[in-house]
Scaffold this active site. Structure first.
Site: not given
Length: 198
Positions: A72, A169, A62
């Protein structure tokens, strides 16, 4: 807390101390002063996420549009995962390269990835709990993916039964397809964004 930059610029491994005693243990997986000392800026946390995955589940790869992107900081609260960072920044010296780190609740090691980097992981245990501190809130229109089964990326997933993926995905484009579509962040845009945050 020890901080080490990985081979991909903008990806860092953080290793906190754990303090065990007769009750169990205590760890601070994220420490603002240690983060600032290593990277030179504060991590803005706009959203905290948590996922729980069965053994073999793969989530990712991602990434988000830059700007604004979504940095992140991830750690494992229970179980263990194989965490993968992929450089998706077109023009980066390490474009298309990946780096793998094993994260588990025992060590409480954490990974930080800057905006423009792709992220994926595979659960190595049942009920693997991953906590994410995110620099920007979830923005569906700006979120994208690369299939984690892209043979050209050849990501080092653990052997075992067929991996469990979401349809999104599994059906995501390969890196080459995303590159041809102009869907990947650029190294220049990412560097300009990084320069503006310190």
């Amino acid at each position: 807390m020890r901080a080490t930059e990985l081979s991909i610029a903008g990806a860092w491994l953080f290793e906190p101390a754990t303090f065990p005693d007769h009750r169990g243990s205590f760890t601070a997986p994220f420490q603002g002063p240690a983060f600032r000392a290593a990277l030179g800026f504060d991590l803005t946390v706009a959203q905290a996420n948590q996922s729980v995955s069965a053994r073999g589940v793969i989530r990712g790869v991602h990434y988000a549009d830059v700007p604004p992107g979504q940095a992140k900081y991830l750690y494992v609260a229970s179980g263990a995962v194989r965490d993968v960072v992929v450089d998706l920044r077109v023009g980066s010296p390490t474009f298309g390269r990946s780096e793998t780190v094993e994260l588990d609740a025992g060590s409480m090691r954490a990974v930080y990835l800057a905006e423009g980097l792709g992220h994926a992981f595979q659960a190595l245990t049942d009920d693997a709990v991953v906590g994410y501190l995110c620099s920007a809130p979830y923005a569906p229109a700006a979120e994208h993916g690369i299939t984690p089964l892209d043979p050209d990326l050849d990501l080092p997933w653990a052997d075992g039964p067929d991996p469990v993926l979401s349809d999104k995905d599994r059906d995501a484009p390969t890196l080459a397809e995303a590159l041809r579509a102009g869907a990947l962040p650029s190294w220049d845009d990412c560097r300009a964004w990084y320069a503006g945050r310190s």
